[in-house]
Enzyme design. Structure first.
Site, PDB file in Angstrom:
ATOM      1  N   ARG A  38       0.837  -1.204   0.000  1.00 13.08           N
ATOM      2  CA  ARG A  38       0.000   0.000   0.000  1.00 13.08           C
ATOM      3  C   ARG A  38       0.874   1.257   0.000  1.00 13.08           C
ATOM      4  NH1 ARG A  38      -5.706   0.189   3.412  1.00 13.08           N
ATOM      5  NH2 ARG A  38      -6.891   0.366   1.508  1.00 13.08           N
ATOM      6  N   GLU A 157     -13.780  11.484  11.322  1.00 13.90           N
ATOM      7  CA  GLU A 157     -13.814  11.940   9.933  1.00 13.90           C
ATOM      8  C   GLU A 157     -15.206  11.687   9.347  1.00 13.90           C
ATOM      9  OE1 GLU A 157     -11.616  13.747   8.117  1.00 13.90           O
ATOM     10  OE2 GLU A 157     -13.421  13.744   6.889  1.00 13.90           O
ATOM     11  N   GLU A 161     -16.717   8.280   0.665  1.00 12.24           N
ATOM     12  CA  GLU A 161     -15.886   7.854  -0.461  1.00 12.24           C
ATOM     13  C   GLU A 161     -16.560   8.284  -1.765  1.00 12.24           C
ATOM     14  OE1 GLU A 161     -14.552   3.751  -0.136  1.00 12.24           O
ATOM     15  OE2 GLU A 161     -14.417   4.011   2.025  1.00 12.24           O
ATOM     16  N   ALA A 218     -23.442   8.205  15.860  1.00  6.97           N
ATOM     17  CA  ALA A 218     -24.831   8.676  15.714  1.00  6.97           C
ATOM     18  C   ALA A 218     -25.064   9.230  14.313  1.00  6.97           C
ATOM     19  CB  ALA A 218     -25.133   9.734  16.775  1.00  6.97           C
ATOM     20  N   PHE A 222     -27.877   7.800  11.740  1.00  2.00           N
ATOM     21  CA  PHE A 222     -28.952   8.629  11.179  1.00  2.00           C
ATOM     22  C   PHE A 222     -28.947   8.562   9.648  1.00  2.00           C
ATOM     23  CE2 PHE A 222     -31.217  11.619  14.118  1.00  2.00           C
ATOM     24  CZ  PHE A 222     -30.889  10.960  15.287  1.00  2.00           C
ATOM     25  N   CYS A 272     -18.463   1.160   6.557  1.00  2.00           N
ATOM     26  CA  CYS A 272     -18.759   1.823   7.832  1.00  2.00           C
ATOM     27  C   CYS A 272     -20.191   1.745   8.338  1.00  2.00           C
ATOM     28  CB  CYS A 272     -18.309   3.272   7.763  1.00  2.00           C
ATOM     29  SG  CYS A 272     -16.520   3.375   7.608  1.00  2.00           S
ATOM     30  N   LYS A 275     -21.041  -1.592  10.067  1.00  2.00           N
ATOM     31  CA  LYS A 275     -20.115  -1.791  11.199  1.00  2.00           C
ATOM     32  C   LYS A 275     -20.427  -0.816  12.334  1.00  2.00           C
ATOM     33  CE  LYS A 275     -15.915   0.534  10.560  1.00  2.00           C
ATOM     34  NZ  LYS A 275     -15.787   1.572  11.563  1.00  2.00           N
TER      35      LYS A 275
HETATM   36  P1  NAD Z   1      -8.490   1.073   5.620  1.00  2.00           P
HETATM   37  O1  NAD Z   1      -8.590  -0.372   5.920  1.00  2.00           O
HETATM   38  O2  NAD Z   1      -8.612   1.543   4.209  1.00  2.00           O
HETATM   39  O3  NAD Z   1      -7.079   1.636   6.161  1.00  2.00           O
HETATM   40  C1  NAD Z   1      -6.562   1.324   7.409  1.00  2.00           C
HETATM   41  C2  NAD Z   1      -5.056   1.096   7.266  1.00  2.00           C
HETATM   42  O4  NAD Z   1      -4.481   0.972   8.561  1.00  2.00           O
HETATM   43  C3  NAD Z   1      -4.681  -0.177   6.518  1.00  2.00           C
HETATM   44  O5  NAD Z   1      -3.899   0.136   5.377  1.00  2.00           O
HETATM   45  C4  NAD Z   1      -3.897  -1.014   7.544  1.00  2.00           C
HETATM   46  O6  NAD Z   1      -2.822  -1.739   6.966  1.00  2.00           O
HETATM   47  C5  NAD Z   1      -3.391   0.068   8.470  1.00  2.00           C
HETATM   48  N1  NAD Z   1      -3.023  -0.413   9.814  1.00  2.00           N
HETATM   49  C6  NAD Z   1      -3.752  -1.205  10.647  1.00  2.00           C
HETATM   50  N2  NAD Z   1      -3.095  -1.383  11.813  1.00  2.00           N
HETATM   51  C7  NAD Z   1      -1.922  -0.706  11.721  1.00  2.00           C
HETATM   52  C8  NAD Z   1      -0.838  -0.498  12.600  1.00  2.00           C
HETATM   53  N3  NAD Z   1      -0.839  -1.009  13.847  1.00  2.00           N
HETATM   54  N4  NAD Z   1       0.202   0.242  12.174  1.00  2.00           N
HETATM   55  C9  NAD Z   1       0.198   0.794  10.937  1.00  2.00           C
HETATM   56  N5  NAD Z   1      -0.806   0.643  10.050  1.00  2.00           N
HETATM   57  C10 NAD Z   1      -1.878  -0.092  10.441  1.00  2.00           C
HETATM   58  O7  NAD Z   1      -9.576   1.808   6.537  1.00  2.00           O
HETATM   59  P2  NAD Z   1     -10.314   3.201   6.247  1.00  2.00           P
HETATM   60  O8  NAD Z   1     -11.450   3.000   5.329  1.00  2.00           O
HETATM   61  O9  NAD Z   1      -9.290   4.230   5.928  1.00  2.00           O
HETATM   62  O10 NAD Z   1     -10.938   3.498   7.685  1.00  2.00           O
HETATM   63  C11 NAD Z   1     -10.125   3.829   8.784  1.00  2.00           C
HETATM   64  C12 NAD Z   1     -11.001   4.319   9.922  1.00  2.00           C
HETATM   65  O11 NAD Z   1     -11.703   5.504   9.515  1.00  2.00           O
HETATM   66  C13 NAD Z   1     -12.082   3.334  10.359  1.00  2.00           C
HETATM   67  O12 NAD Z   1     -12.255   3.438  11.748  1.00  2.00           O
HETATM   68  C14 NAD Z   1     -13.329   3.826   9.647  1.00  2.00           C
HETATM   69  O13 NAD Z   1     -14.504   3.487  10.338  1.00  2.00           O
HETATM   70  C15 NAD Z   1     -13.119   5.324   9.671  1.00  2.00           C
HETATM   71  N6  NAD Z   1     -13.784   6.067   8.578  1.00  2.00           N
HETATM   72  C16 NAD Z   1     -13.783   5.579   7.307  1.00  2.00           C
HETATM   73  C17 NAD Z   1     -14.375   6.306   6.283  1.00  2.00           C
HETATM   74  C18 NAD Z   1     -14.417   5.786   4.867  1.00  2.00           C
HETATM   75  O14 NAD Z   1     -15.120   6.380   4.055  1.00  2.00           O
HETATM   76  N7  NAD Z   1     -13.706   4.739   4.520  1.00  2.00           N
HETATM   77  C19 NAD Z   1     -14.926   7.561   6.549  1.00  2.00           C
HETATM   78  C20 NAD Z   1     -14.896   8.040   7.866  1.00  2.00           C
HETATM   79  C21 NAD Z   1     -14.316   7.282   8.872  1.00  2.00           C
HETATM   80  C1  UGA Z   2     -20.597   7.256   4.843  1.00  2.00           C
HETATM   81  C2  UGA Z   2     -21.045   8.644   5.315  1.00  2.00           C
HETATM   82  O1  UGA Z   2     -21.811   9.271   4.263  1.00  2.00           O
HETATM   83  C3  UGA Z   2     -19.845   9.516   5.659  1.00  2.00           C
HETATM   84  O2  UGA Z   2     -20.291  10.762   6.188  1.00  2.00           O
HETATM   85  C4  UGA Z   2     -19.010   8.783   6.722  1.00  2.00           C
HETATM   86  O3  UGA Z   2     -17.845   9.533   7.022  1.00  2.00           O
HETATM   87  C5  UGA Z   2     -18.606   7.423   6.180  1.00  2.00           C
HETATM   88  O4  UGA Z   2     -19.790   6.670   5.853  1.00  2.00           O
HETATM   89  C6  UGA Z   2     -17.851   6.584   7.169  1.00  2.00           C
HETATM   90  O5  UGA Z   2     -17.919   6.797   8.358  1.00  2.00           O
HETATM   91  O6  UGA Z   2     -17.227   5.676   6.654  1.00  2.00           O
HETATM   92  P1  UGA Z   2     -19.606   6.237   2.588  1.00  2.00           P
HETATM   93  O7  UGA Z   2     -19.993   4.942   3.205  1.00  2.00           O
HETATM   94  O8  UGA Z   2     -18.230   6.396   2.081  1.00  2.00           O
HETATM   95  O9  UGA Z   2     -19.836   7.440   3.640  1.00  2.00           O
HETATM   96  O10 UGA Z   2     -20.595   6.578   1.373  1.00  2.00           O
HETATM   97  P2  UGA Z   2     -22.133   7.064   1.321  1.00  2.00           P
HETATM   98  O11 UGA Z   2     -22.257   8.086   0.287  1.00  2.00           O
HETATM   99  O12 UGA Z   2     -22.657   7.389   2.658  1.00  2.00           O
HETATM  100  O13 UGA Z   2     -22.867   5.754   0.792  1.00  2.00           O
HETATM  101  C7  UGA Z   2     -23.022   4.597   1.606  1.00  2.00           C
HETATM  102  C8  UGA Z   2     -23.938   3.617   0.906  1.00  2.00           C
HETATM  103  O14 UGA Z   2     -25.273   4.089   0.907  1.00  2.00           O
HETATM  104  C9  UGA Z   2     -23.587   3.369  -0.553  1.00  2.00           C
HETATM  105  O15 UGA Z   2     -23.729   2.000  -0.850  1.00  2.00           O
HETATM  106  C10 UGA Z   2     -24.611   4.196  -1.300  1.00  2.00           C
HETATM  107  O16 UGA Z   2     -24.874   3.699  -2.577  1.00  2.00           O
HETATM  108  C11 UGA Z   2     -25.800   4.045  -0.384  1.00  2.00           C
HETATM  109  N1  UGA Z   2     -26.786   5.145  -0.528  1.00  2.00           N
HETATM  110  C12 UGA Z   2     -26.424   6.420  -0.244  1.00  2.00           C
HETATM  111  C13 UGA Z   2     -28.076   4.864  -0.925  1.00  2.00           C
HETATM  112  O17 UGA Z   2     -28.427   3.694  -1.173  1.00  2.00           O
HETATM  113  N2  UGA Z   2     -28.981   5.879  -1.035  1.00  2.00           N
HETATM  114  C14 UGA Z   2     -28.647   7.174  -0.758  1.00  2.00           C
HETATM  115  O18 UGA Z   2     -29.527   8.052  -0.869  1.00  2.00           O
HETATM  116  C15 UGA Z   2     -27.331   7.444  -0.351  1.00  2.00           C
END
Ligand code: NAD
Ligand code: UGA
Length: 455
Positions: A38, A157, A161, A218, A222, A272, A275
């Protein structure tokens, strides 16, 4: 020069740190990860995360003040501020299995910071965590033998995505939680000042630690609840002849409801929503709030029902058997503009169709063929799954096409549905799990077409 270390180079760590480094050229930002592949990908032009606009921002600051490394110890040692952005998946074993968050990655970060740090650090939780995790984090850090002192903050955050770079550039709010001590207040100010370089001050909200941690769970609950609510209505639309897009438009004009996040679909996917709701459910049960737990769990139950309802409808419509039939799948990512397939509804629908002995030809513009096969648990030799490089190849000879991701490339003005229709076995069926296609137009071509929440 202030120095930031971000642990976790994933979908959150990579884009977030790219944005901070772009806005703060005087701050050195190093993103570290245990996954060497990565890190190597972040150093090249084929980034491990697909996000519109991300590559340009990375190119702007990479090797200027943005660095990617596997040398976690050095980066922790040099940092003033450490953002923890590691994954916090649902636990699959032991106490709280399939509900609680697995905090092992977070704990290993905390222990590594405690072991390595020899100067004061601000440690920021950016990962989504159960409320009161900061307490455990602080205990592990405070047990360190050295002279370093730690301030723990929560800064969840909210980016989604597919629109991460826009969300980071122009966030609805930045949330920072901290303890009510002078040292924590100073740490909070330091982190707020970084965001204030480009985010208006009134959008930077500060709270106590627990409010910040809980607000993240939360907010996701929602948002997901809105999708399950409109999806519940979509089932009733199919039974009654109402059109869910029309219903969503009509109710969304009420400003108290609002028009966004009301799109009926084959259910929410992504790493997310499910989970985080399960995590909330587990927390509620832990505190003896069983009715509250059941209330939120229903959002996930409705989401599972929606995915299954869609695959059952396909089988029923194709004369109750899809054994040996070729079905073209358009889209595999959990939403458009991302290469992420975690918890994608497409995985569940495809598995249901494979269980009925269908032959799937799958095309997604951004998801790698190996990822699709791994998600479906099949090898390259398996005749039941083929990965197609474009929608036409996927559709040739198919009985049905099934749209599972709302990529713009699948809209009627972008894809030649007449050409696709000619290539298919007749009668030709189209199932749109994302309501991206104008059903009337494709029916004129000759398709028997079905959308979600459309009778
Ligand atoms: P991800 O799996 O894409 O990235 C996490 C990275 O952390 C991985 O590359 C992994 O190898 C690395 N890692 C794990 N343990 C480690 C360690 N001890 N030392 C160094 N590296 C380590 O996950 P993500 O989607 O970026 O999500 C990360 C967090 O952010 C989660 O808690 C998720 O719920 C939250 N979050 C995700 C999103 C999203 O849209 N994906 C949005 C908001 C919040
Ligand atoms: C979601 C939240 O929107 C972010 O604010 C948050 O930071 C993030 O989770 C997180 O904590 O990981 P994400 O999962 O990346 O973001 O994408 P969304 O745009 O929320 O879509 C989630 C899923 O819902 C997708 O499968 C999307 O297609 C679906 N969706 C979304 C619907 O089916 N209908 C809608 O009206 C909107």
């Amino acid at each position: 020069m202030t120095s930031i270390c971000c642990i976790g180079a994933g979908y959150v760590g990579g884009p977030t740190m790219a944005k901070i480094s772009q806005k703060c050229p005087d701050i050195s930002v190093t993103v570290v990860d245990t996954n060497a592949d990565r890190i190597a990908a972040w150093q090249g032009d084929d980034l491990p995360v697909y996000e519109p606009g991300l590559l340009d921002v990375v190119r702007e600051s990479r090797d200027r003040n943005l660095f990617f490394s596997t040398d976690i110890e050095s980066a922790i040692g040099a940092a003033d501020i450490i953002f923890i952005c590691v994954n916090t998946p649902t636990k699959t074993y032991g106490i709280g299995a399939h509900r609680a968050a697995d905090l092992r990655y977070l704990e290993s970060c905390a222990r590594q910071i405690a072991a390595v740090a020899d100067s004061d650090k601000i440690v920021v939780e950016k990962s989504t965590l159960p409320v009161r995790t900061a307490e455990s984090l602080k205990r592990i850090l405070d047990a360190a033998q050295g002279a370093a002192r730690f301030q723990v903050l929560s800064n969840p955050e909210f980016l989604a995505e597919g629109s991460a770079m826009e969300d980071l550039e122009n966030p609805d709010r930045v949330l920072i939680g901290g303890e009510r001590t002078p040292e924590a207040a100073a740490a909070l100010q330091t982190v707020a000042d970084i965001y204030a370089r480009w985010v208006p001050r009134e959008r930077i909200i500060t709270t106590n630690l627990w409010s910040s941690e809980l607000s993240k769970l939360a907010a996701n609950a929602f948002l997901a609840q809105r999708i399950s609510s409109i999806n519940a209505i979509s089932a009733l639309c199919e039974a009654t002849g109402a059109d869910v897009d029309e219903v969503a438009f009509a109710i969304g004009t009420d400003r108290r409801i609002g028009p966004r996040f009301l799109k009926a679909s084959i259910g929410f996917g992504g790493s997310c929503f499910q989970k985080d709701i399960l995590n909330l459910v587990y927390l509620c049960e832990f505190f003896g709030l069983n009715e509250v737990a059941a209330y939120w769990e229903q959002v996930v139950i409705m989401n599972d029902y929606q995915k299954q309802r869609f695959s059952h409808r396909i089988v029923r419509t194709l004369f109750n058997t899809i054994s040996g039939k070729r079905i073209a799948i358009l889209g595999f990512a959990f939403k458009k503009d991302t290469n992420d397939t975690r918890e994608s509804s497409a995985i569940y629908v495809c598995r249901d169709l494979l269980a009925e002995d269908a032959k799937l030809h799958i095309h997604d513009p951004r998801v790698a063929p190996a990822r699709i096969r791994t998600d479906l648990g099949v090898t390259e030799e398996d005749p039941s799954v083929a990965v197609a490089s474009d929608p036409y190849e996927a559709a040739a000879g198919a009985d049905a096409i099934v749209i599972l991701t709302e990529w713009d490339a699948f809209r009627v003005d972008q894809l030649d549905y007449e050409r696709i229709f000619k290539m298919m076995r007749k009668p030709a069926f189209l199932f749109d799990g994302r309501n991206v296609v104008d059903l009337d137009r494709v029916r004129q071509i000759g398709f028997e077409a079905f959308g979600v929440g459309k009778g």
